[in-house]
Design an enzyme around this catalytic site. Structure first.
Site, PDB file in Angstrom:
ATOM      1  N   HIS A  80      -7.942  75.232 -76.110  1.00 52.99           N
ATOM      2  CA  HIS A  80      -7.765  74.819 -74.719  1.00 52.99           C
ATOM      3  C   HIS A  80      -6.872  73.579 -74.584  1.00 52.99           C
ATOM      4  O   HIS A  80      -7.087  72.732 -73.716  1.00 52.99           O
ATOM      5  CB  HIS A  80      -9.140  74.560 -74.093  1.00 52.99           C
TER       6      HIS A  80
ATOM      7  N   GLU B 189      -3.980  79.759 -72.751  1.00 55.23           N
ATOM      8  CA  GLU B 189      -5.138  80.125 -73.563  1.00 55.23           C
ATOM      9  C   GLU B 189      -5.036  81.592 -73.958  1.00 55.23           C
ATOM     10  O   GLU B 189      -5.196  82.470 -73.118  1.00 55.23           O
ATOM     11  CB  GLU B 189      -6.423  79.858 -72.780  1.00 55.23           C
TER      12      GLU B 189
ATOM     13  N   HIS C 107     -16.747  79.277 -70.795  1.00 48.22           N
ATOM     14  CA  HIS C 107     -16.369  78.646 -72.061  1.00 48.22           C
ATOM     15  C   HIS C 107     -17.550  78.425 -73.011  1.00 48.22           C
ATOM     16  O   HIS C 107     -17.681  77.366 -73.642  1.00 48.22           O
ATOM     17  CB  HIS C 107     -15.659  77.313 -71.788  1.00 48.22           C
TER      18      HIS C 107
HETATM   19  C1  GLA Z   1     -10.192  77.057 -67.902  1.00 51.48           C
HETATM   20  C2  GLA Z   1     -10.579  77.717 -66.654  1.00 51.48           C
HETATM   21  C3  GLA Z   1     -10.387  76.767 -65.527  1.00 51.48           C
HETATM   22  C4  GLA Z   1     -11.144  75.495 -65.794  1.00 51.48           C
HETATM   23  C5  GLA Z   1     -10.710  74.890 -67.080  1.00 51.48           C
HETATM   24  C6  GLA Z   1     -11.503  73.673 -67.437  1.00 51.48           C
HETATM   25  O1  GLA Z   1      -8.888  77.090 -68.167  1.00 51.48           O
HETATM   26  O2  GLA Z   1      -9.887  78.905 -66.424  1.00 51.48           O
HETATM   27  O3  GLA Z   1     -10.819  77.351 -64.352  1.00 51.48           O
HETATM   28  O4  GLA Z   1     -12.501  75.785 -65.857  1.00 51.48           O
HETATM   29  O5  GLA Z   1     -10.831  75.817 -68.102  1.00 51.48           O
HETATM   30  O6  GLA Z   1     -11.473  72.703 -66.440  1.00 51.48           O
END
Ligand code: GLA
Length: 347
Positions: free
Chosen positions: A182, A312, A108
């Site tokens: 997100h 997402e 991210h």
């Molecule tokens: C995303 C990732 C997850 C986790 C979340 C945050 O969706 O795919 O594995 O890292 O973000 O907790």
């Protein structure tokens, strides 16, 4: 009548003011977005009886956002999702990024991704829509990524209760770009229990299997006959026990990306609220809040495991290391563009 107001949402430790925009649609929906992380903090939509509830996990104060949280409502970038071992090569140059995912992978956008920066904002309203345009300049080398990147995210709430998120970006050097939102949804209302009874349809016959650290193997597999199959509306909790930890998986959308198309549809049987997700992106990460552990209390209550789901819209994880997949490389002279629409109804 649609309307927008701006309110103060506190100050960052260095003193910069953070603002929150409150967007109200003529159709009765309310979205709140703030300049820190271009974050969706609240989204109120009606149920089948006309009752409004906030359906995204979030906080009513900046302190809790600054204290650390798992990307609740965040705009994620420069590259959302994982990059294996925090490294990739582009045009013969190897780039090294933060390994902020358990010390192994890049996740991210790094330690200070687009979710943790202050965006500039201005109102962007028309007669039937009310919106906010966020801009952020990400300098060459920020978090290890090449190129000065100008990024824009526009949130628009329409009279028909669609929340439209439009992303665009330009660069002066080739760089990977993969922006997403997100938000964790709970269509019964944030904090009001888990989402395991929600019915989910994902318009994807295939997904990208991953290893135990969630890096895709590079294969594309059929969902048919697996717990990943949501081609027909299926209760999220029905087969979740067969997926270690819960769902955290990228789907290969049937649309192929490039044009706005239906990616997913979710319905909460209790409230009757329905959310449809349309996107121009080729991929969709389903994440069922597996790492929520009750340590955060936000709007509506304490957030326990599976109290929210994320959809997402994105390019496939680790695409920078998978040349066979749709590229996330943006070059000078090109424009990155991504549109995602969340449409709310009740039945
Ligand atoms: C995303 C990732 C997850 C986790 C979340 C945050 O969706 O795919 O594995 O890292 O973000 O907790």
């Amino acid at each position: 009548m649609a309307k927008a107001i701006v309110e103060s949402f506190g100050r960052l430790p260095a003193g910069e003011a953070v603002e929150q925009y409150v967007l109200t649609s003529a159709g009765g929906a309310v979205a709140k977005v703030m300049t820190y992380g271009a974050t969706l903090t609240q989204l109120h939509v009606l149920d089948k009886k006309g009752q409004s509830a906030n359906v995204v996990l979030g906080f009513d104060n900046l302190q809790q956002y600054l204290a650390g949280h798992p990307y609740l409502g965040s705009t994620v970038g420069r590259v959302a999702n994982r990059i294996a071992n925090g490294t990739f090569s582009l045009d013969g140059v190897t780039y090294t990024l933060a390994r902020n995912d358990n010390g192994i992978h890049h996740l991210h956008g790094g330690r200070k991704g687009f979710d943790k920066v202050l965006w500039k904002a201005e109102l962007a309203a028309t007669k039937r829509e009310v919106g906010v345009k966020f801009t952020y300049f990400s300098p060459d080398g920020e978090e290890g990524y090449p190129g000065n990147l100008d990024a824009t995210v526009i949130y628009t709430l329409t009279d028909t209760n669609e929340l439209k998120i439009e992303y665009s970006a330009t660069t002066d050097k080739p760089t990977p770009v993969n922006l997403t939102n997100h938000s964790y949804f709970n269509l019964a209302g944030a904090g009001r229990g888990d989402i395991l009874d929600h019915e989910l349809m994902i318009a994807a016959d295939r997904y990208t299997p991953a290893d135990e650290t969630l890096i895709p193997t590079g294969q594309i597999a059929a969902v048919r006959g697996t717990p990943m199959d949501f081609t027909a509306p299926t209760v999220i909790g029905l087969r979740i026990a067969q997926v270690p930890g819960g769902y955290d998986v990228n789907y290969v959308l049937n649309s192929g990306g490039g044009k706005l198309a239906l990616a997913a549809r979710v319905r909460d049987p209790k409230s009757g609220r329905v959310m449809e997700v349309l996107t121009t992106e080729p991929g969709l990460q389903l994440y069922t809040g597996n790492f929520l552990d009750g340590s955060l209390t936000g709007l509506g209550g304490t957030y326990r495991k599976h109290y929210g789901f994320c959809l997402e819209t994105q390019h496939f994880p680790d695409s920078v290391n998978k040349p066979q997949w749709p590229t996330m490389i943006l070059r000078p002279g090109q424009r990155y563009s991504h549109v995602t629409v969340q449409k709310f109804t009740a039945m």
